[in-house]
Design a protein around this motif. Sequence first.
Motif, short mmCIF file in Angstrom:
data_model
loop_
_atom_site.label_atom_id
_atom_site.label_comp_id
_atom_site.label_asym_id
_atom_site.label_seq_id
_atom_site.Cartn_x
_atom_site.Cartn_y
_atom_site.Cartn_z
N CYS A 426 0.85 -1.19 0.00
CA CYS A 426 0.00 0.00 0.00
C CYS A 426 0.89 1.24 0.00
O CYS A 426 2.10 1.17 0.29
N GLU A 429 1.76 8.02 3.40
CA GLU A 429 1.76 9.46 3.15
C GLU A 429 3.16 10.06 3.19
O GLU A 429 3.42 11.09 2.56
N LYS A 466 -10.23 -0.16 -4.25
CA LYS A 466 -9.26 0.82 -4.72
C LYS A 466 -9.80 1.59 -5.92
O LYS A 466 -10.62 1.08 -6.69
N ARG A 565 -2.41 7.79 -2.50
CA ARG A 565 -3.62 8.00 -1.70
C ARG A 565 -4.41 9.18 -2.24
O ARG A 565 -3.84 10.21 -2.62
N SER A 571 -6.64 3.97 -0.04
CA SER A 571 -5.69 3.51 0.98
C SER A 571 -5.62 1.99 1.09
O SER A 571 -4.73 1.45 1.74
#
Length: 583
Positions: A426, A429, A466, A565, A571
């Motif tokens: 994944c 940030e 997603k 993201r 996410s």
Amino acid sequence: MASPGSALSAEQFQCPICLDVLSDPVSTPCGHNFCGPCIKANWDVSVVCQCPLCKETFFRRPVLKVNTTLREVADHVRSQRDSGHDLTPAQPGEVPCDVCSGDGGRRLRALKSCLDCGTSFCALHLELHQRAPKLQRHTLTEPLQNPEERVCQKHRRPLELFCRDDLTCVCEFCTEGEHKNHNMVPLEEEGKDRKSQLSKTQAELKSMIQERQEKIAEIKHSVELSRLSAEAEAAAVCELFSVLLLALERSRSNLQGALEARQRAVETRAEELTHTLQQEIHTLQSRDAQLEELTHTHDHLHLLQTLQQEIHTLQSRDAQLEELTHTHDHLHLLQVYTSVCVLPPSKSWSLVSVRTYQDVDSLRPLVSRLETLINRDMDDLHEMQLKRVQQFTELSKVQQYAVDVTLDPDTANSFLQLSEDRKQVCCVERRQKLPEAAGRFERAACVLGREGFCSRFYFQVEVSGKTSWDVGVARDSVTRRGKVKASPETGYWTVSLRDGRKLVAKETNPIPLAVGAGLRKVGVSVDYPRGVVSFYDVTNMSHLYSFTGQRFTGKLRPLLSPGQREKGKNSAPLVICVDRPIT
């Protein structure tokens, strides 16, 4: 007395009467041995004096004396038994004593094996190791089938240590020679470590077994769902055909009713016209009968009177018309015109006819069109079902080449986070602090599989939840620095999703694909020899796209990109979830 090397067991010295070890043994003339008190008691209560075993009869009761040698041996056996020593002969599969010879080759069961002597001993022959001080220092173990295997062949010493450098068992003397300064641990310690590893391996095996059992249950569940889906589709098709047949029957009934109503209208009109014609015919026949009667009459007076009457009527009408022709009284003319000048109403039968509906052929284009529509829909339905079966068969075939894919952390972009099992990825940030690696993607948020392949292979990726991702394969030699433009020319064969609904195949000019929203699991199949990379919607068992006519060089590695993201909307991780086929 019996020699120490003989195999002595309580069964060999058992009295046939009391079934215990012989006590004061005596021998009968026939050669059998019994306890003295037992045979005496047997003969005291018997009318005939005979051997309890062979039944040989003695006419005179023999005088029996105690066999002193046999008694000593029997007493020795009894003492060994009472002291707890195991004097049982070795059974098949048990370790026999290496010292016992025994009669008939029978040897007693071994209680211990000596690693120093390389020999196994029974209870009788083990006593020397228990008494002699030098032998007490020998290493005794549980009985071994081949104690020689536990002895160093070079130094004839027990193998008590394990060399972790050479991965072999050694004795104490070996540590002073070729294994000097090596990493040595006792066998027990290494055995415990290996047992712990075996426990982990056993746990992994159980996990693999459970995983496959769950996969079998999942396959059975999928078959059941497929069966239920097929039944539901069959019911829907039956309902569709029922509605279609009902509509056709209703249309047939309406058309038949319209035809019948039209026929009834035609028949009613024909009856009315026939009735009118019959009335006119009747009138004409009456007039014709009158004329016929006048033609053949001999009553000339009546004939002349009738003709004169008609002539008078016609002359009267002619006079009226003559008078009206020369009259100047226009009011009078208009008042009598209708009754005098207009002929009485009569029907013009030349324009009257009964319409016959002989235009059945006009319905045939409509029926033909309806038949064409039904056949086209049926062909579309059959083609759709056949296509689904073909796609299911194609997907099942490529799944035979499924491989276990794990992700390579040394290729992952610093914004990507992998799971512990290297099956999920994944985007985070913040950039992570990762070790320097030459093969790491610098700007593109991508990660490659650890293994590369030069043959056919297949894997699946869970993409549900997603809105943006890239999945496919790439050459092992692709450039991972700077901006990446994915296309076959640059060594990438991928499909991507953007904005949750725009699915495209990354050709040189991206090709939009029909499916996008609702896609949950993507299957990637590579046919290396044929140069084909195919993508499938695994959930719907449908084909998405294929890169064909490719020329591969070097290994191909799975490629995943979870996408950036998008305010929490993207996410969810990409998950590798290979379904191995059951063979």
